[in-house]
Scaffold this active site. Sequence first.
Site, PDB file in Angstrom:
ATOM      1  N   SER A 208       0.661  -1.088   0.111  1.00 15.55           N
ATOM      2  CA  SER A 208      -0.030  -0.063   0.093  1.00 15.55           C
ATOM      3  C   SER A 208       0.869   1.360  -0.022  1.00 15.55           C
ATOM      4  O   SER A 208       0.457   2.385  -0.024  1.00 15.55           O
ATOM      5  CB  SER A 208      -0.942   0.059   1.341  1.00 15.55           C
ATOM      6  OG  SER A 208      -0.160  -0.077   2.335  1.00 15.55           O
ATOM      7  N   THR A 296      28.074  -2.133  -3.339  1.00 11.18           N
ATOM      8  CA  THR A 296      27.858  -2.312  -5.020  1.00 11.18           C
ATOM      9  C   THR A 296      27.888  -1.005  -5.726  1.00 11.18           C
ATOM     10  O   THR A 296      28.108   0.068  -5.117  1.00 11.18           O
ATOM     11  CB  THR A 296      26.739  -3.250  -4.931  1.00 11.18           C
ATOM     12  OG1 THR A 296      26.818  -3.545  -6.335  1.00 11.18           O
ATOM     13  CG2 THR A 296      25.485  -2.568  -4.604  1.00 11.18           C
ATOM     14  N   LYS A 300      31.875   1.203  -5.152  1.00 11.21           N
ATOM     15  CA  LYS A 300      32.992   0.235  -5.101  1.00 11.21           C
ATOM     16  C   LYS A 300      34.201   0.948  -4.910  1.00 11.21           C
ATOM     17  O   LYS A 300      35.188   0.552  -4.205  1.00 11.21           O
ATOM     18  CB  LYS A 300      32.995  -1.132  -5.989  1.00 11.21           C
ATOM     19  CG  LYS A 300      31.741  -2.131  -5.712  1.00 11.21           C
ATOM     20  CD  LYS A 300      31.961  -3.135  -6.689  1.00 11.21           C
ATOM     21  CE  LYS A 300      30.732  -4.457  -6.285  1.00 11.21           C
ATOM     22  NZ  LYS A 300      31.367  -5.522  -7.297  1.00 11.21           N
ATOM     23  N   ASP A 336      34.942  -9.943  -4.597  1.00  6.81           N
ATOM     24  CA  ASP A 336      34.800 -10.312  -5.814  1.00  6.81           C
ATOM     25  C   ASP A 336      35.841 -11.145  -6.414  1.00  6.81           C
ATOM     26  O   ASP A 336      35.467 -11.923  -7.110  1.00  6.81           O
ATOM     27  CB  ASP A 336      34.598  -8.984  -6.340  1.00  6.81           C
ATOM     28  CG  ASP A 336      33.093  -8.342  -6.242  1.00  6.81           C
ATOM     29  OD1 ASP A 336      32.309  -9.123  -5.998  1.00  6.81           O
ATOM     30  OD2 ASP A 336      33.016  -7.132  -6.362  1.00  6.81           O
ATOM     31  N   GLY A 362      34.744  -2.290 -13.213  1.00  2.00           N
ATOM     32  CA  GLY A 362      34.871  -2.586 -11.762  1.00  2.00           C
ATOM     33  C   GLY A 362      34.966  -4.220 -11.657  1.00  2.00           C
ATOM     34  O   GLY A 362      36.107  -4.898 -11.053  1.00  2.00           O
ATOM     35  N   TYR A 447      23.835 -13.115 -13.154  1.00  2.91           N
ATOM     36  CA  TYR A 447      23.168 -14.363 -12.939  1.00  2.91           C
ATOM     37  C   TYR A 447      21.623 -14.227 -12.894  1.00  2.91           C
ATOM     38  O   TYR A 447      20.812 -15.243 -12.389  1.00  2.91           O
ATOM     39  CB  TYR A 447      23.548 -14.636 -11.223  1.00  2.91           C
ATOM     40  CG  TYR A 447      23.616 -13.300 -10.193  1.00  2.91           C
ATOM     41  CD1 TYR A 447      22.388 -12.703 -10.075  1.00  2.91           C
ATOM     42  CD2 TYR A 447      24.725 -12.524 -10.105  1.00  2.91           C
ATOM     43  CE1 TYR A 447      22.404 -11.577  -9.232  1.00  2.91           C
ATOM     44  CE2 TYR A 447      24.832 -11.255  -9.529  1.00  2.91           C
ATOM     45  CZ  TYR A 447      23.731 -11.115  -9.046  1.00  2.91           C
ATOM     46  OH  TYR A 447      23.833  -9.617  -8.214  1.00  2.91           O
ATOM     47  N   GLY A 468      26.854 -16.475 -13.247  1.00  2.00           N
ATOM     48  CA  GLY A 468      27.493 -15.542 -12.075  1.00  2.00           C
ATOM     49  C   GLY A 468      26.613 -16.189 -10.821  1.00  2.00           C
ATOM     50  O   GLY A 468      27.245 -15.426  -9.896  1.00  2.00           O
TER      51      GLY A 468
END
Length: 504
Positions: A208, A296, A300, A336, A362, A447, A468
């Site tokens: 809502s 993220t 980064k 990573d 990156g 991914y 990924g």
Amino acid sequence: MSSNSICAVITDETLAAARRSIQQAAAVADLIEVRLDYLRDFDFSNPENLRSFLEVKSQPVILTCRSVEEGGKQHVDDAIRLRLLVEGARQLADFCDIEAAHYEAAATLAPDPSRLIVSYHNLTETPSDLDAIYDRLSGLPAAIHKIATRARSITDTLAIFKLLARARSEGRNLIALAMGEAGIITRVLGPAYGGFLTYGSLAAGEGSAPGQLTCEELREVYRVHGISRDTVITGIIGGKVAHSLSPVMHNRAFAALDLDFVYLPIEVDDLDGFFRRFVRAESRELGWNLRGLSVTIPHKVSVTRLLDRLDETARRVGAVNTVVVEDGGLAGYNSDVHGAIAPLERVCALEGRLCGVIGAGGAARAVVYGLLSRGARVTVFTRDPKKGAALGESFGVEVEPLASLESSEVEIVINTTPVGMRGHSEGTSPVSRSALRGRRVVYDLIYTPLETRFLADAKAEDCQMINGLEMLAVQAEAQFELWTGRKPPDSLMEKAALESITAR
Ligand code: NAP
């Protein structure tokens, strides 16, 4: 009722559906709010009409029929609306929610203050005079006061947390929350920080208000009932994180190990301001038990200058995806690199192997650094080799135009661009199928979807494929270990992410 209460908001358009939803809500919520203004087949003129669906309730019910100015779905004459709410709460429900702007008009109906919620909504911003608004609101006798504003940025949530602390110290029942994706942390932490309840929808997409989570997410993913002010806080900071898979992965692992931790999506635009006001121990304005952050896009690289130390990998890559809040300051790591390389090492040795990396952003930096550290020989392929030059110089690798991939000898091809990603360019590939012919391994960091066009082409060319998902899980597992000192159960995070991807 648990002290951290979840309130299911019923937003059905028909009485029959609302009746079913009230029954369903019993399994996931502690209270129910029925938004009468959503109902299309309801006769608002007689409070007795509420009986047809309230008779199935097994939890406390709040009746709300919001005015259009404060977000209502349809216009209902104020006199009719207020009588329905006041009488409904007195006879059939437990509370009614009336906007402060209509308090005086409602007072003529002699509402029972012990069943009254008086509310203020601002759908466009979080005003700077929120304390004054709270002062005015709390002067109106009611069981509960409610302030819901729109968070334009994460810093707006500070005003909400300050109000909750104030209400707590004054012994008042307050519902305070910030709507919008930047306000999600107030919805998860609100009850533990002094809020009377938090609202959730019954199904995804039926919220809502913007930023509203489902009751199931609040219960099962964020475990709102168990959060206290001692709960250790972690989360992901980035430009758009409301739909990140990381909360599902990390929170599932915290639950599996019975750790009093929670992981939040934190939409951050102004990184410096966020670090000053939420993160740095000496200047933070929120008394939360912060332990770590995933970082993220687009933060980064820029986050590196806000940290006290970087580990060797983060320093060499020039990017951080993990922050650990330690007694002595803020430490940056880059999981990573391990995340990207582990799935490849599972299928072949990398020493001396010829690898082609598509893209120079990156993720490419993490992949190139990881490949070189394992003794692989790397060429980077970009649509604009001039743009890739910095990466080439940092790591001493060749940078070639994308078109020359086809004639190159590389055995492993890795896509680090977003080309082919859902919501970006699904169904497309950064290279032609023929450029993948004869390659040993083809790896896409994407991914969603699990099988991109790039990987479908690789499959058609009989190459070994890697998507990924494993990288996503492996980099998260390393973050989890940095924050908790514990290993998450084997493959639990990958399974959590996979379930979430297939459910979307
Ligand atoms: P980024 O820093 O924005 O870099 C993207 C790169 O892709 C840039 O070099 C860009 O080139 C290139 N690119 C974009 N569109 C292109 C196109 N149409 N053709 C050729 N090249 C193109 O992004 P990032 O952080 O590296 O992330 C990239 C991808 O990796 C994303 O899809 C992300 O989801 C994925 N990723 C996955 C994981 C995981 O855990 N599996 C982790 C990190 C990242 P220009 O400079 O010319 O624009």
